[in-house]
Design a protein around this motif. Structure first.
Motif, PDB file in Angstrom:
ATOM      1  N   VAL A   1     -21.781   6.884  21.079  1.00  0.00           N
ATOM      2  CA  VAL A   1     -22.365   6.919  19.965  1.00  0.00           C
ATOM      3  C   VAL A   1     -21.774   8.730  19.947  1.00  0.00           C
ATOM      4  N   ILE A   2     -21.594   9.076  18.374  1.00  0.00           N
ATOM      5  CA  ILE A   2     -20.933  10.394  18.078  1.00  0.00           C
ATOM      6  C   ILE A   2     -22.873  11.060  17.948  1.00  0.00           C
ATOM      7  N   TYR A   3     -22.798  12.187  18.075  1.00  0.00           N
ATOM      8  CA  TYR A   3     -24.039  12.780  17.828  1.00  0.00           C
ATOM      9  C   TYR A   3     -23.814  14.395  17.441  1.00  0.00           C
ATOM     10  N   PRO A   4     -24.721  14.998  16.919  1.00  0.00           N
ATOM     11  CA  PRO A   4     -25.048  16.560  16.682  1.00  0.00           C
ATOM     12  C   PRO A   4     -25.852  16.844  18.049  1.00  0.00           C
ATOM     13  N   THR A   5     -25.301  17.831  18.241  1.00  0.00           N
ATOM     14  CA  THR A   5     -26.119  19.258  19.501  1.00  0.00           C
ATOM     15  C   THR A   5     -26.460  20.296  18.745  1.00  0.00           C
ATOM     16  N   ASP A   6     -26.863  21.712  19.554  1.00  0.00           N
ATOM     17  CA  ASP A   6     -26.777  22.614  19.036  1.00  0.00           C
ATOM     18  C   ASP A   6     -26.004  23.694  18.883  1.00  0.00           C
ATOM     19  N   THR A   7     -24.344  22.419  19.429  1.00  0.00           N
ATOM     20  CA  THR A   7     -23.779  23.314  19.543  1.00  0.00           C
ATOM     21  C   THR A   7     -22.072  22.822  18.262  1.00  0.00           C
ATOM     22  N   VAL A   8     -21.519  21.642  19.868  1.00  0.00           N
ATOM     23  CA  VAL A   8     -21.102  20.641  18.652  1.00  0.00           C
ATOM     24  C   VAL A   8     -21.290  19.497  18.889  1.00  0.00           C
ATOM     25  N   TYR A   9     -20.676  18.640  18.089  1.00  0.00           N
ATOM     26  CA  TYR A   9     -21.035  17.216  18.170  1.00  0.00           C
ATOM     27  C   TYR A   9     -20.464  16.729  19.965  1.00  0.00           C
ATOM     28  N   GLY A  10     -21.154  15.882  19.963  1.00  0.00           N
ATOM     29  CA  GLY A  10     -20.665  15.180  21.127  1.00  0.00           C
ATOM     30  C   GLY A  10     -20.674  13.654  20.842  1.00  0.00           C
ATOM     31  N   LEU A  11     -19.445  13.193  22.298  1.00  0.00           N
ATOM     32  CA  LEU A  11     -19.814  11.257  22.032  1.00  0.00           C
ATOM     33  C   LEU A  11     -20.338  11.008  23.691  1.00  0.00           C
ATOM     34  N   GLY A  12     -20.671  10.600  23.437  1.00  0.00           N
ATOM     35  CA  GLY A  12     -21.227   9.769  25.106  1.00  0.00           C
ATOM     36  C   GLY A  12     -22.130   8.500  24.553  1.00  0.00           C
ATOM     37  N   CYS A  13     -22.647   7.994  25.849  1.00  0.00           N
ATOM     38  CA  CYS A  13     -22.865   6.382  26.319  1.00  0.00           C
ATOM     39  C   CYS A  13     -23.846   6.471  27.143  1.00  0.00           C
ATOM     40  N   ASP A  14     -24.919   5.626  27.552  1.00  0.00           N
ATOM     41  CA  ASP A  14     -25.782   5.416  28.709  1.00  0.00           C
ATOM     42  C   ASP A  14     -24.529   5.753  29.939  1.00  0.00           C
ATOM     43  N   ILE A  15     -25.478   6.529  31.055  1.00  0.00           N
ATOM     44  CA  ILE A  15     -24.821   6.709  31.735  1.00  0.00           C
ATOM     45  C   ILE A  15     -24.990   6.081  33.211  1.00  0.00           C
ATOM     46  N   TYR A  16     -25.471   4.690  32.828  1.00  0.00           N
ATOM     47  CA  TYR A  16     -25.508   3.901  34.010  1.00  0.00           C
ATOM     48  C   TYR A  16     -24.471   2.213  33.346  1.00  0.00           C
ATOM     49  N   ASN A  17     -23.579   3.123  32.271  1.00  0.00           N
ATOM     50  CA  ASN A  17     -23.071   1.619  31.769  1.00  0.00           C
ATOM     51  C   ASN A  17     -21.823   1.360  31.885  1.00  0.00           C
ATOM     52  N   THR A  18     -21.016   1.503  33.260  1.00  0.00           N
ATOM     53  CA  THR A  18     -19.115   1.359  33.530  1.00  0.00           C
ATOM     54  C   THR A  18     -18.684   1.525  32.592  1.00  0.00           C
TER      55      THR A  18
ATOM     56  N   ARG B   1     -27.454  19.302  30.625  1.00  0.00           N
ATOM     57  CA  ARG B   1     -27.724  19.832  29.588  1.00  0.00           C
ATOM     58  C   ARG B   1     -28.738  19.467  28.763  1.00  0.00           C
ATOM     59  N   VAL B   2     -29.834  20.698  28.244  1.00  0.00           N
ATOM     60  CA  VAL B   2     -30.865  20.188  27.460  1.00  0.00           C
ATOM     61  C   VAL B   2     -30.580  20.881  26.295  1.00  0.00           C
ATOM     62  N   PRO B   3     -29.750  20.630  25.358  1.00  0.00           N
ATOM     63  CA  PRO B   3     -29.927  20.614  23.465  1.00  0.00           C
ATOM     64  C   PRO B   3     -30.916  21.061  23.134  1.00  0.00           C
ATOM     65  N   ASP B   4     -31.083  22.057  22.521  1.00  0.00           N
ATOM     66  CA  ASP B   4     -31.821  22.460  21.476  1.00  0.00           C
ATOM     67  C   ASP B   4     -31.788  22.142  20.384  1.00  0.00           C
ATOM     68  N   HIS B   5     -31.833  20.329  19.861  1.00  0.00           N
ATOM     69  CA  HIS B   5     -31.509  19.569  18.793  1.00  0.00           C
ATOM     70  C   HIS B   5     -32.164  17.979  19.409  1.00  0.00           C
ATOM     71  N   MET B   6     -33.122  17.919  18.858  1.00  0.00           N
ATOM     72  CA  MET B   6     -34.450  16.866  18.744  1.00  0.00           C
ATOM     73  C   MET B   6     -33.437  16.160  18.594  1.00  0.00           C
ATOM     74  N   ILE B   7     -32.125  15.228  17.544  1.00  0.00           N
ATOM     75  CA  ILE B   7     -31.686  14.073  17.624  1.00  0.00           C
ATOM     76  C   ILE B   7     -31.133  13.447  19.714  1.00  0.00           C
ATOM     77  N   PRO B   8     -30.295  14.289  19.951  1.00  0.00           N
ATOM     78  CA  PRO B   8     -29.705  13.705  21.239  1.00  0.00           C
ATOM     79  C   PRO B   8     -30.957  13.670  22.254  1.00  0.00           C
ATOM     80  N   ARG B   9     -31.699  15.032  22.235  1.00  0.00           N
ATOM     81  CA  ARG B   9     -33.245  14.342  23.055  1.00  0.00           C
ATOM     82  C   ARG B   9     -33.872  13.420  22.859  1.00  0.00           C
TER      83      ARG B   9
END
Length: 208
Positions: free
Chosen positions: A31-48, A123-131
């Motif tokens: 998933v690509i999502y917004p943060t309080d800085t730049v857009y990020g790309l991420g996944c579940d940390i437990y999914n190898t 990271r604990v971004p100041d942005h409610m979507i990723p949190r």
């Protein structure tokens, strides 16, 4: 199959859409999502497999990754890292915010993310979507900036352009409005001393 492109308003994120994103993450999606800085790309940390996909997109080996975690709040941090009292108090002051803290990792960090590394970025971004994504998922997500040195800077700010570039590489792109183009400030917290590794968004005078 092209990625889903969904609109979520940062000020009042739709819970149903957050659950839709989390379903994608639970199924191994990227998933690509917004943060309080730049857009990020991420996944579940437990999914190898998902972590390996991100490494391929970034053009690196998973063992050479510089990925960080997004946590909902400070309560998650002790699950994955060792934090001194002084560092914890300072983090409590500045988080949520545009900072990545490099901390000593503990044994709970998934092996693929901790190979040959003794630290982890938090990271604990100041942005409610990723949190809210993390809160609904129940554990942190991997995060890495999608802005590379050889990419046009607009790709990190305009979600429609981001979608055009990544629609066949990821599973979902969240349109949370225009993003920033200044990354987080990276701070190494070691034995309650602080080192600015990269100056980005965020006041650095608090670490002096």
């Amino acid at each position: 199959m092209p990625a889903e492109f969904i609109k979520i308003y940062p000020q009042n994120p739709d819970e149903r859409r957050i659950r839709q994103v989390v379903d994608c993450l639970r199924n191994g999606g990227l998933v690509i999502y917004p943060t309080d800085t730049v857009y990020g790309l991420g996944c579940d940390i437990y999914n190898t497999r998902a972590v390996e996909r991100i490494a391929r997109i970034k053009g690196i080996k998973p063992q050479k990754n510089d990925f960080s975690f997004i946590c909902f709040d400070l309560s998650h941090i002790a699950d994955f890292a060792r934090v001194g009292n002084t560092a914890f108090k300072l983090m409590k002051r500045v988080l949520p915010g545009p900072y990545t803290f490099i901390l000593d990792a503990n044994s709970n960090v998934p092996k693929l993310l901790n190979t040959n590394k003794k630290t982890v970025g938090i990271r604990v971004p100041d942005h409610m979507i990723p949190r809210l994504m993390v809160k609904e998922l129940g554990n942190p997500i991997v995060t890495t900036s999608i802005k590379d040195d050889d990419e046009i800077i607009e790709y990190s700010t305009d979600p429609e352009l981001i979608y055009e570039k990544f629609e066949h590489l990821v599973d979902m792109v969240i349109d949370g409005g225009y993003g920033g183009n200044i990354p987080s400030t990276i701070v190494r917290a070691d034995n309650d001393t602080f080192e600015i590794v990269r100056e980005g968004l965020g006041d650095t005078s608090v670490f002096l």
